[in-house]
Design a protein around this motif. Structure first.
Motif, PDB file in Angstrom:
ATOM      1  N   SER A  13      10.258  -6.369  16.029  1.00 13.55           N
ATOM      2  CA  SER A  13       9.852  -7.661  15.507  1.00 13.55           C
ATOM      3  C   SER A  13       9.657  -7.636  13.993  1.00 13.55           C
ATOM      4  CB  SER A  13       8.563  -8.112  16.187  1.00 13.55           C
ATOM      5  OG  SER A  13       7.552  -7.163  15.968  1.00 13.55           O
ATOM      6  N   ARG A  14       9.874  -6.505  13.368  1.00 15.46           N
ATOM      7  CA  ARG A  14       9.700  -6.414  11.922  1.00 15.46           C
ATOM      8  C   ARG A  14      11.015  -6.742  11.232  1.00 15.46           C
ATOM      9  NH1 ARG A  14       6.917  -2.118  14.243  1.00 15.46           N
ATOM     10  NH2 ARG A  14       4.688  -2.206  13.890  1.00 15.46           N
ATOM     11  N   GLU A  15      10.909  -7.381  10.050  1.00 11.99           N
ATOM     12  CA  GLU A  15      12.098  -7.778   9.302  1.00 11.99           C
ATOM     13  C   GLU A  15      12.085  -7.140   7.925  1.00 11.99           C
ATOM     14  OE1 GLU A  15      11.925 -12.066   9.288  1.00 11.99           O
ATOM     15  OE2 GLU A  15      13.351 -12.138  10.946  1.00 11.99           O
ATOM     16  N   ALA A  16      13.266  -6.728   7.473  1.00 15.03           N
ATOM     17  CA  ALA A  16      13.413  -6.147   6.145  1.00 15.03           C
ATOM     18  C   ALA A  16      14.478  -6.927   5.377  1.00 15.03           C
ATOM     19  CB  ALA A  16      13.815  -4.679   6.248  1.00 15.03           C
ATOM     20  N   ARG A  17      14.274  -6.994   4.072  1.00 12.77           N
ATOM     21  CA  ARG A  17      15.232  -7.657   3.188  1.00 12.77           C
ATOM     22  C   ARG A  17      15.633  -6.649   2.128  1.00 12.77           C
ATOM     23  NH1 ARG A  17      13.579 -12.470  -0.950  1.00 12.77           N
ATOM     24  NH2 ARG A  17      11.753 -11.148  -1.098  1.00 12.77           N
ATOM     25  N   ILE A  18      16.916  -6.630   1.784  1.00 12.13           N
ATOM     26  CA  ILE A  18      17.420  -5.694   0.778  1.00 12.13           C
ATOM     27  C   ILE A  18      18.029  -6.491  -0.369  1.00 12.13           C
ATOM     28  CG2 ILE A  18      19.052  -3.835   0.301  1.00 12.13           C
ATOM     29  CD1 ILE A  18      18.854  -3.147   3.336  1.00 12.13           C
ATOM     30  N   ILE A  19      17.574  -6.184  -1.588  1.00 16.57           N
ATOM     31  CA  ILE A  19      18.133  -6.785  -2.790  1.00 16.57           C
ATOM     32  C   ILE A  19      18.686  -5.638  -3.626  1.00 16.57           C
ATOM     33  CG2 ILE A  19      17.641  -8.101  -4.888  1.00 16.57           C
ATOM     34  CD1 ILE A  19      15.254  -9.344  -3.356  1.00 16.57           C
ATOM     35  N   SER A  20      20.017  -5.564  -3.719  1.00 16.88           N
ATOM     36  CA  SER A  20      20.634  -4.445  -4.422  1.00 16.88           C
ATOM     37  C   SER A  20      21.903  -4.899  -5.123  1.00 16.88           C
ATOM     38  CB  SER A  20      20.967  -3.321  -3.431  1.00 16.88           C
ATOM     39  OG  SER A  20      21.617  -2.265  -4.080  1.00 16.88           O
ATOM     40  N   ASP A  21      22.170  -4.302  -6.290  1.00 16.39           N
ATOM     41  CA  ASP A  21      23.422  -4.591  -6.976  1.00 16.39           C
ATOM     42  C   ASP A  21      24.462  -3.506  -6.681  1.00 16.39           C
ATOM     43  OD1 ASP A  21      22.306  -2.537  -8.460  1.00 16.39           O
ATOM     44  OD2 ASP A  21      22.073  -3.722 -10.289  1.00 16.39           O
ATOM     45  N   SER A  22      24.152  -2.618  -5.744  1.00 18.67           N
ATOM     46  CA  SER A  22      25.073  -1.557  -5.340  1.00 18.67           C
ATOM     47  C   SER A  22      25.333  -1.629  -3.834  1.00 18.67           C
ATOM     48  CB  SER A  22      24.481  -0.190  -5.680  1.00 18.67           C
ATOM     49  OG  SER A  22      25.189   0.839  -5.017  1.00 18.67           O
ATOM     50  N   PRO A  23      26.555  -1.942  -3.429  1.00 20.60           N
ATOM     51  CA  PRO A  23      26.861  -2.004  -1.997  1.00 20.60           C
ATOM     52  C   PRO A  23      26.609  -0.673  -1.274  1.00 20.60           C
ATOM     53  CG  PRO A  23      28.649  -2.972  -3.281  1.00 20.60           C
ATOM     54  CD  PRO A  23      27.704  -2.333  -4.248  1.00 20.60           C
ATOM     55  N   VAL A  24      26.809   0.433  -1.975  1.00 19.70           N
ATOM     56  CA  VAL A  24      26.588   1.751  -1.374  1.00 19.70           C
ATOM     57  C   VAL A  24      25.109   1.949  -1.063  1.00 19.70           C
ATOM     58  CG1 VAL A  24      26.718   4.247  -1.776  1.00 19.70           C
ATOM     59  CG2 VAL A  24      28.610   2.773  -2.473  1.00 19.70           C
ATOM     60  N   MET A  25      24.242   1.615  -2.029  1.00 18.18           N
ATOM     61  CA  MET A  25      22.804   1.753  -1.806  1.00 18.18           C
ATOM     62  C   MET A  25      22.328   0.786  -0.727  1.00 18.18           C
ATOM     63  SD  MET A  25      21.800   4.254  -3.593  1.00 18.18           S
ATOM     64  CE  MET A  25      20.025   4.143  -3.583  1.00 18.18           C
ATOM     65  N   GLU A  26      22.857  -0.433  -0.726  1.00 19.11           N
ATOM     66  CA  GLU A  26      22.471  -1.409   0.295  1.00 19.11           C
ATOM     67  C   GLU A  26      22.805  -0.880   1.689  1.00 19.11           C
ATOM     68  OE1 GLU A  26      23.312  -6.008   1.639  1.00 19.11           O
ATOM     69  OE2 GLU A  26      23.786  -5.399  -0.412  1.00 19.11           O
ATOM     70  N   GLU A  27      23.989  -0.307   1.846  1.00 18.73           N
ATOM     71  CA  GLU A  27      24.372   0.243   3.154  1.00 18.73           C
ATOM     72  C   GLU A  27      23.488   1.424   3.532  1.00 18.73           C
ATOM     73  OE1 GLU A  27      26.164   0.461   6.734  1.00 18.73           O
ATOM     74  OE2 GLU A  27      26.324  -1.138   5.247  1.00 18.73           O
ATOM     75  N   LEU A  28      23.131   2.256   2.563  1.00 20.69           N
ATOM     76  CA  LEU A  28      22.241   3.388   2.818  1.00 20.69           C
ATOM     77  C   LEU A  28      20.874   2.899   3.300  1.00 20.69           C
ATOM     78  CD1 LEU A  28      21.667   6.445   2.654  1.00 20.69           C
ATOM     79  CD2 LEU A  28      20.983   6.067   0.279  1.00 20.69           C
ATOM     80  N   PHE A  29      20.317   1.879   2.642  1.00 19.45           N
ATOM     81  CA  PHE A  29      19.026   1.333   3.057  1.00 19.45           C
ATOM     82  C   PHE A  29      19.117   0.739   4.461  1.00 19.45           C
ATOM     83  CE2 PHE A  29      18.419   0.550  -1.694  1.00 19.45           C
ATOM     84  CZ  PHE A  29      17.781   1.758  -1.878  1.00 19.45           C
ATOM     85  N   ARG A  30      20.222   0.072   4.756  1.00 15.39           N
ATOM     86  CA  ARG A  30      20.400  -0.513   6.094  1.00 15.39           C
ATOM     87  C   ARG A  30      20.423   0.578   7.163  1.00 15.39           C
ATOM     88  NH1 ARG A  30      21.459  -5.790   6.633  1.00 15.39           N
ATOM     89  NH2 ARG A  30      21.970  -6.933   4.745  1.00 15.39           N
TER      90      ARG A  30
END
Length: 196
Positions: A13-30
């Motif tokens: 039930s927890r939600e996370a939001r990612i704000i990144s200017d790097s698609p590689v870092m965004e995918e890593l965080f996901r």
């Protein structure tokens, strides 16, 4: 690298939001966050910000990677680059697991249940009301402008009078637990959650 993290897929039930200017870092965080959070475009229980310049000011739980605004709240962390993935995962788990954030004057919030808390009383809010409340809660006693509300709640798009409408909804609910005059209109500037 093996990272042992909380796996809460059955009750996610927890939600996370990612704000990144790097698609590689965004995918890593996901990849790191996906076992215990779903992803959203706005709000959420945790925001991860990884941008080179001018990081946005976020209300609520946030992990800034590399750069951050000058001041961080109690539920915000700055992590240096290069990023230690194990430390990032542990910090994310700690922030997502911490359901209640208490601000000054007896105000608090339960992100898991989307509840506003004042001393020993609480009231359930809608998702949009809760997002607005956490923005005001992060700056108790300070004026929050309509532009900041538009930026945080509607991704910077002009909301017309939506901010005013949601402030009205939120004010009615907060007055049920804290009495009249707790959410103040500052003429020409915005709104403020009153310190008690």
């Amino acid at each position: 690298m093996d990272i042992n993290i909380l796996n809460d897929r059955k009750n996610n039930s927890r939600e996370a939001r990612i704000i990144s200017d790097s698609p590689v870092m965004e995918e890593l965080f996901r990849l790191i966050l996906s076992p215990f959070a779903t992803f959203c475009d706005r709000g959420g229980d945790l925001t991860v910000v990884c941008v080179e310049k001018d990081p946005p000011r976020i209300s609520g739980a946030c992990i800034y990677v590399g750069t951050s605004p000058r001041e961080l709240s109690e539920m915000q962390v700055l992590m240096p680059r290069p990023l230690d993935l194990r430390a990032f995962a542990n910090e994310a788990i700690a922030l997502l697991s911490r359901r209640t954030a208490t601000a000054s004057g007896g105000w608090g919030a339960d992100s898991h249940r989307q509840v506003a808390i004042f001393e020993d009383r609480e009231i359930t809010l809608t998702q949009r009301e809760y997002q607005l409340y956490t923005l005001l809660l992060s700056r108790v006693g300070e004026c929050v402008s309509r532009e900041e509300m538009d930026s945080e709640l509607w991704n910077g798009e002009r909301s017309g009078n939506c901010a005013d409408v949601y402030v009205c909804y939120l004010r009615k609910k907060l007055e049920k637990i804290a009495g009249p005059g707790v959410l103040i209109s500052v003429r020409g500037r915005g709104y403020m959650l009153k310190k008690t």
